[in-house]
Structure formats: C-alpha cells, structure tokens
Write an enzyme that holds these catalytic residues in place. Structure first.
Site, PDB file in Angstrom:
ATOM      1  N   ALA A  65      29.799 -70.329 -12.514  1.00 17.06           N
ATOM      2  CA  ALA A  65      30.939 -70.429 -13.393  1.00 17.06           C
ATOM      3  C   ALA A  65      30.343 -70.289 -14.753  1.00 17.06           C
ATOM      4  CB  ALA A  65      31.295 -72.028 -13.205  1.00 17.06           C
ATOM      5  N   GLY A 111      29.227 -71.446  -8.588  1.00 14.71           N
ATOM      6  CA  GLY A 111      30.616 -70.760  -8.182  1.00 14.71           C
ATOM      7  C   GLY A 111      30.768 -69.783  -7.358  1.00 14.71           C
ATOM      8  N   GLU A 114      29.982 -70.696  -4.020  1.00 17.35           N
ATOM      9  CA  GLU A 114      31.029 -71.681  -3.610  1.00 17.35           C
ATOM     10  C   GLU A 114      32.311 -70.792  -3.024  1.00 17.35           C
ATOM     11  OE1 GLU A 114      31.249 -76.098  -5.911  1.00 17.35           O
ATOM     12  OE2 GLU A 114      30.534 -74.381  -7.166  1.00 17.35           O
ATOM     13  N   GLU A 136      23.611 -76.514  -9.543  1.00 15.59           N
ATOM     14  CA  GLU A 136      24.306 -77.249 -10.484  1.00 15.59           C
ATOM     15  C   GLU A 136      23.400 -78.575 -10.814  1.00 15.59           C
ATOM     16  OE1 GLU A 136      27.885 -75.043  -8.556  1.00 15.59           O
ATOM     17  OE2 GLU A 136      25.621 -75.634  -8.027  1.00 15.59           O
TER      18      GLU A 136
END
Length: 374
Positions: A65, A111, A114, A136
């Site tokens: 992200a 991300g 994910e 994270e």
C-alpha cells in the site's frame, strides 16, 4: 492512469500487466485501487477463461500500500472508508468468474501479498529479489487488506503467524514449501510457465478454487486441531511479548484478529474484525512514529556521506578490517561476497579465528537459503 494497469489479450487468457507510470515501484495507492476496480469490472464482463497478473517492473511485483497515505490518515472513519473500499475491490477480484493466477517476480509485500492471496493460484520466481510477505507490524499496523484472514487459510496457523507477527517475507522456494505458492520457477520463464499453468487448468476443467490449508503429518494436524490451536496461540503470544517487551501493540492485535477469524466461513464478518483491529493500531502515535522511523531508515540507506551528486565513488578492490570479531567477520564476508579482496587484522589468532568462523557461518546460511554451491 489507464496505462498503469493494462489488460493484454492472449487468446482465451488475459494478462493483467502492472506498470505504474512515472513510478519505480508498483503500489496500491488510492488512484491505483480505483483503476483496479475498473479493470476487475471489465474482466468480470469478459469471456476470458483465465487472468494472469504480471509486473513489468524489473524487481518489484507490488511493493504494498502507499505508506504516505497511511501516515496522513488519523481518523478511524477515514481508515474505515479506505479499508471497506479495498475489501470490496479485492473481494471482487477473488470472485471473478475465471481462473486467476499471480505470476510473482520481485517484491510482493504487504498489500501486494494480500492481493495475490485473493487469486486462485500463485507462481513465484526463484530470483533473490522475489520476496513475499507481510511487513505491516514493523510500521505499527496489522495486515488490513485481508492478510490476517487469507494467509492463515492458505498456509495454516504456524507458518502464517511466523510471517505476520514478525513482519517477515519469504523467497519463492520457501513460499512453495509452505504452500503460499503452487510452484517456484526460473525467473526468465515465469510468464511462459504461468500461461502454460493456466492452459493446463482450463484444459482439465479445473475452475475457481478457494485454497484451504490441509495439515500434513501428526504434529501439523495436532497444531491445526481444536486442542492444538490454543497451544499455538499461547506460544505465539509468549514469543511476541518476549520480543516486544509489550511495547508494540500491533503483533498482539494481529494475533487477536487471527485468533478470532481463523476457520470463520463468513468472509465479510472476518474482514470486518480485521478492519476493526487495523483501525485500533493505525490511529496510535506508536504507528505514526514507526512510519517516521521507516522513512528515516530509508533516507539513511540513500546517504553517501557527501552532498555533491557529481562526486562518483571509486571502485574498491582491496579492503582491510581492523578487529575481527563478530562484526568484523560479518563486514569481511559481505565485502568478499561482492568480489572485494579482504584482509582481517586483530591482536591474536583466536580473535582472527572468531572472525573467520563468523564469516563462514554467514556464508553457510546463504548457501542454505539460496542453494549456492560452496
């Protein structure tokens, strides 16, 4: 930009190419997520039988992200809006009618990891730059785009907690070993192998799958059982507290989220629990400070010790290390690995032996990890 995410037809298969215009890395910023939503909707209306996700960056698949965006958000409401939108887009990708395959070459983190967990199948390259993981917790947050829910479902509890709680990444071979990817292939062949893989699945009539972890062996079966799970969680909690001294809430929150959602069949409910946990830790000063620390460390890595950009470094062929302890041995090994002739100097032979021993231990680990030939 539409050019950043392109659908490229290959007969009954589509390539979804990631190549962010004007950026060194592919990342899941707000504009990119908006474009992904359009692409997923377009694929949903198409007649393709498979979609393969590929990156056109040389060493990056999807780096994660946009950390800058996370740092600037301070309210739970704003985080909730971002997370809800991300979940709806990634769920739509997971629910596409055709087979989805991620062909992962380069960094696939946060991300990015994910996102590939929503695909039916994953293939990784064996290149050293291929790293798949969820870092994270190092930023004081937890995986918030479905990582706490989907990773344990795919690789089981012990392997997923190992990655999530330590903010770790694994290479292609380790990813294959734990079942995170279905195959680890030579980097030069990744696209060709992904196309072949997709064609085989289409020919065999194998459609969508929602991979679920199947424990193999008595020990793994025990750890995945209702009796074993509490043991795994309690051991993981002890390790987290020992490592973090209780100062970092993110790993404990991630553990709590995985504990609540593992084995839950209602995807929306599980993702809502994850989002709740994410908002709790992301709005803390601890997270904001860790993100600042991350930026500082990145800035230090780029420092050369000189402000003048025109000054170019000289080539180093020979080097001396004064003091051959653990650190000296480590420095010598790193330099030797880069082709520099190194000489260690210390006050006696015992100290030199320690330096040599440490250098050879590091080399041994590299051999094991990369399967180098000594």
């Amino acid at each position: 930009s539409q050019e950043s995410l392109r659908i490229v037809p290959k007969g009954e298969i589509a390539l979804l190419e990631w190549d962010l215009v004007g950026e060194k890395v592919n990342k899941l910023s707000t504009p990119v997520m908006a474009r992904l939503k359009e692409v997923v909707e377009e694929l949903g209306r198409s007649n393709y039988k498979a979609v393969i996700l590929v990156s056109r960056k040389s060493k990056i698949f999807i780096a994660g992200a946009d950390i800058d965006e996370i740092k600037k958000i301070n309210s739970r409401e704003e985080f909730k809006r971002v997370l809800d939108q991300a979940h709806s887009i990634l769920n739509a990708l997971e629910d596409l009618p055709m087979i989805t395959v991620a062909a992962i070459h380069g960094a696939c983190l946060g991300g990015g990891c994910e996102l590939v967990l929503t695909c039916d199948y994953r293939i990784a390259s064996d290149a050293p730059e291929t790293k798949i993981g969820l870092p994270e917790v190092k930023l004081g947050i937890i995986p918030g785009f479905g990582g706490c829910v989907r990773l344990p479902r795919v690789v089981g509890l012990p392997a997923s907690l190992d990655i999530i709680l330590a903010g770790k990444a694994v290479d292609g071979r380790k990813a294959e070993k734990i079942g995170l990817v279905d195959a680890c292939v030579p980097a030069a062949q990744i696209e060709e192998r992904a196309l072949k893989f997709a064609r085989e699945k289409i020919a065999a009539g194998q459609g969508k799958r929602r991979k679920t972890y199947q424990a193999k062996g008595a020990m793994n079966s025990f750890m995945d059982s209702f009796i074993g799970r509490p043991v795994v969680f309690s051991q993981a909690k002890k390790t987290v507290l020992k490592e973090s001294k209780g100062f970092y809430p993110a790993p404990l929150k991630a553990l709590e989220v995985v504990g609540k959602t593992y084995g839950m069949s209602n995807r929306e409910r599980a993702l809502a629990i994850e989002a709740e946990g994410f908002m709790e830790v992301a709005t803390t000063p601890i997270s904001k400070n860790l993100i600042d620390l991350f930026y500082m460390m990145e800035a230090v890595k780029k420092q050369t010790g000189i402000d003048d950009k025109d000054v170019k470094p000289l080539k180093v062929d020979h080097m001396a290390v004064l003091g051959a302890g653990t650190m000296g041995g480590g420095i010598a090994q790193v330099a030797a690995d880069k082709g520099i002739n190194v000489r260690m100097k210390d006050i006696n032979n015992d100290a030199l032996a320690l330096g040599f021993r440490h250098a050879s231990e590091i080399f041994g680990k590299m051999v094991k990890r990369k399967r180098l030939t000594p």
